[in-house]
Design an enzyme around this catalytic site. Structure first.
Site, PDB file in Angstrom:
ATOM      1  N   ASN A 165      32.085  34.976  27.888  1.00  0.00           N
ATOM      2  CA  ASN A 165      32.972  35.324  28.999  1.00  0.00           C
ATOM      3  C   ASN A 165      34.366  35.439  28.422  1.00  0.00           C
ATOM      4  O   ASN A 165      34.899  34.478  27.863  1.00  0.00           O
ATOM      5  CB  ASN A 165      32.974  34.226  30.070  1.00  0.00           C
ATOM      6  N   ARG A 184      23.693  39.798  36.921  1.00  0.00           N
ATOM      7  CA  ARG A 184      23.720  38.381  36.544  1.00  0.00           C
ATOM      8  C   ARG A 184      24.129  37.565  37.769  1.00  0.00           C
ATOM      9  O   ARG A 184      25.211  37.775  38.329  1.00  0.00           O
ATOM     10  CB  ARG A 184      24.717  38.170  35.391  1.00  0.00           C
ATOM     11  N   TYR A 201      38.376  36.724  29.149  1.00  0.00           N
ATOM     12  CA  TYR A 201      39.425  37.202  30.060  1.00  0.00           C
ATOM     13  C   TYR A 201      40.746  37.432  29.342  1.00  0.00           C
ATOM     14  O   TYR A 201      41.434  38.405  29.600  1.00  0.00           O
ATOM     15  CB  TYR A 201      39.621  36.209  31.214  1.00  0.00           C
ATOM     16  N   GLU A 242      30.827  38.023  31.200  1.00  0.00           N
ATOM     17  CA  GLU A 242      31.895  38.184  32.200  1.00  0.00           C
ATOM     18  C   GLU A 242      33.114  38.803  31.537  1.00  0.00           C
ATOM     19  O   GLU A 242      33.496  38.412  30.429  1.00  0.00           O
ATOM     20  CB  GLU A 242      32.352  36.833  32.798  1.00  0.00           C
ATOM     21  N   GLU A 276      29.704  28.348  31.054  1.00  0.00           N
ATOM     22  CA  GLU A 276      30.967  27.757  30.625  1.00  0.00           C
ATOM     23  C   GLU A 276      31.011  26.231  30.645  1.00  0.00           C
ATOM     24  O   GLU A 276      31.782  25.630  31.416  1.00  0.00           O
ATOM     25  CB  GLU A 276      32.110  28.313  31.485  1.00  0.00           C
ATOM     26  N   HIS A 321      25.866  27.317  37.501  1.00  0.00           N
ATOM     27  CA  HIS A 321      27.224  27.852  37.590  1.00  0.00           C
ATOM     28  C   HIS A 321      28.009  26.904  38.514  1.00  0.00           C
ATOM     29  O   HIS A 321      28.460  27.290  39.585  1.00  0.00           O
ATOM     30  CB  HIS A 321      27.208  29.300  38.088  1.00  0.00           C
TER      31      HIS A 321
HETATM   32  C1  FCB Z   1      35.083  32.285  35.050  1.00  0.00           C
HETATM   33  C2  FCB Z   1      33.965  31.831  35.958  1.00  0.00           C
HETATM   34  C3  FCB Z   1      33.700  32.760  37.104  1.00  0.00           C
HETATM   35  C4  FCB Z   1      34.968  33.341  37.684  1.00  0.00           C
HETATM   36  C5  FCB Z   1      35.874  33.884  36.606  1.00  0.00           C
HETATM   37  C6  FCB Z   1      37.129  34.512  37.101  1.00  0.00           C
HETATM   38  O1  FCB Z   1      35.603  31.206  34.335  1.00  0.00           O
HETATM   39  O2  FCB Z   1      32.778  31.690  35.223  1.00  0.00           O
HETATM   40  O3  FCB Z   1      32.926  32.082  38.049  1.00  0.00           O
HETATM   41  O4  FCB Z   1      35.584  32.418  38.481  1.00  0.00           O
HETATM   42  O5  FCB Z   1      36.181  32.866  35.693  1.00  0.00           O
END
Ligand code: FCB
Length: 457
Positions: free
Chosen positions: A294, A79, A296, A347, A168, A123
């Site tokens: 995405n 990607r 985290y 992500e 995002e 992006h």
């Molecule tokens: C996300 C972004 C990516 C990267 C990660 C850690 O929010 O999409 O570009 O910076 O965080």
């Protein structure tokens, strides 16, 4: 299947992700126009240490070697994002043939290596020329985006199946226009919400312009989802977590999948809500072939209603709490509450303070366990019935982490920025093995883990 055997569905798309501004460099080479991130990073005080994406990983010049690394990692998909000002230096009007050629060559190199290209159109690097005309606060920008999307579909649509319009939109809107931490750096909630709406309208217009050219591609959008959760089960805390979900996450999910903004969120935003034109919600909620998630971490609401992690919990170098179980819950929620299209985890990854050992290896066990534990969560969600089609590690290689500059390393490949040397980290070896086996086995208690070696497909 034994309990510690995590085998993924056949055709599960294993990949890694990057973004143009974070890796390409070559910011003023071969006719590329300026982007808002060039302008922002070149402005004093915006990025840690005054760092910029001028050179980054120099991927523009080194893409062939980088594709070779992806091949060694056994990746099935990659990607990446297109730099809008590289192909349209002013955002509209004359194209830059050298820019289009670059993405042509990248896509061809990927296909040659048997790696599926997965394109993100936006992006975060808006052409500065469009920003000078008002950027995302102007509705005209939506039309320019749809034209740009069509240009790319005409050029790459014969070889690229998966297309994400935006990466995002929530981060673009909230960090770019409300907190000012990202380009273009405004600080107004009202503006942020209008911009958010324009991004969604631009997404809808781009779906139309792309589908008019090629109706059988897969088009979707990538959302950043940080599910709010309550630290305890009190009704007040649960209500404040729900309120936050509606203001942050559902603010983008609901228009796309339910054709309206969330009611509670709308009330909370009061006079700051965006202007919506007739027809907008239908445009925004057109059929999606996939949703990119995405993930985290979560946002944990403490007793005072503030976001506060549990003391003693594990955090990555970003200060983000490690909470894989929240990913499973999030995926199940998307499935149960929304008529959610197929999902790609577009992500997921961890910033770790990596050290290069004397022999050149990088023993990033913390990243391996982060990836493994989140993949277990994805596997569990699939077992729960969620249609997850693939997973992309953030990131293929260490890169420019926006306002943090080069201080945070997310790669499964290490980059020495002084020499541009790449080194596959232990997490890269682990991931390549996982891809080759379409999953992994967790060692039972007391059993040693397998040694990490580079494996060929
Ligand atoms: C996300 C972004 C990516 C990267 C990660 C850690 O929010 O999409 O570009 O910076 O965080």
């Amino acid at each position: 299947m034994t309990r510690n055997n995590y085998s993924f569905p056949r055709d599960f798309l294993w990949g890694a992700a990057t973004a143009a501004y974070q890796i390409e460099g070559a910011w003023n080479v071969d006719g590329r126009g300026e982007s808002i991130w060039d302008r922002f990073s070149h402005t004093e005080g915006k990025v840690n240490n005054g760092e910029t994406g001028d050179v980054a990983c120099d991927h523009y010049h080194r893409f062939a070697a980088d594709v070779e690394i992806m091949r060694r990692l056994n990746l099935k998909a990659y990607r990446f994002s297109i730099s809008w000002p590289r192909v349209l230096p002013s955002g509209r009007g004359p194209v830059n043939p050298a820019g289009l050629d670059f993405y042509d060559r990248l896509v061809d190199a990927l296909l040659e290596a048997n790696i599926e290209p997965f394109v993100t159109l936006y992006h975060w690097d808006l052409p500065q020329a469009l920003e000078d005309m008002g950027g995302w606060s102007e509705r005209d920008t939506c039309g320019y985006f749809a034209d740009y999307a069509a240009l790319m579909m005409r050029r790459l649509g014969d070889r690229v199946r998966c297309w994400a319009t935006f990466n995002e939109p929530a981060i673009v809107s909230f960090l770019g226009f409300r907190t000012g931490q990202h380009a273009p750096g405004y600080r107004s909630q009202r503006l942020a919400l209008q911009v958010g709406h324009h991004l969604l309208v631009a997404h809808g217009m781009a779906l139309q312009s792309m589908r008019a050219i090629k109706s059988d591609s897969e088009a979707g959008i990538v959302l950043s989802l940080w599910p709010p959760e309550a630290q305890s089960d009190t009704p007040e805390l649960k209500a404040s977590a729900e309120k936050l979900w509606q203001k942050d996450e559902a603010w983008f999910v609901d228009p796309l999948l339910r054709a309206h903004y969330p009611v509670l969120g709308w009330q909370e935003y009061g006079d700051d809500v965006p202007e919506i034109r007739p027809g907008d919600m239908a445009l925004i909620s057109q059929k999606l072939d996939f949703i990119g998630v995405n993930y985290y971490s979560r946002k944990l609401m403490g007793p005072d209603g503030q976001i506060s992690p549990v003391p003693g919990s594990e955090h990555t170098e970003m200060g983000w709490e490690v909470t894989p179980s929240s990913l499973r819950k999030l995926l199940v929620r998307l499935q149960e509450e929304y008529r959610c299209p197929p999902i790609y985890i577009t992500e997921n990854g961890a910033a770790v303070a990596d050290r290069v050992a004397e022999d050149g290896s990088i023993h990033d066990e913390r990243r391996i366990s982060y990836l493994r534990d989140h993949l277990v969560a994805v596997h569990n969600a699939i077992t729960d019935g969620v249609d997850v089609r693939g997973y992309f590690v953030w990131s293929l290689m260490d890169n420019f982490e926006w306002a943090f500059g080069y201080s945070k390393r997310f790669g499964i490949v290490h980059v020495d920025y002084a020499t541009q040397e790449r080194r596959i980290k232990d997490s890269g070896l682990w991931y390549s093995q996982t891809v080759r086996r379409n999953g992994f086995q967790l060692p039972s208690a007391g059993e040693p883990s397998e040694p990490l070696v580079e494996t060929a497909r």
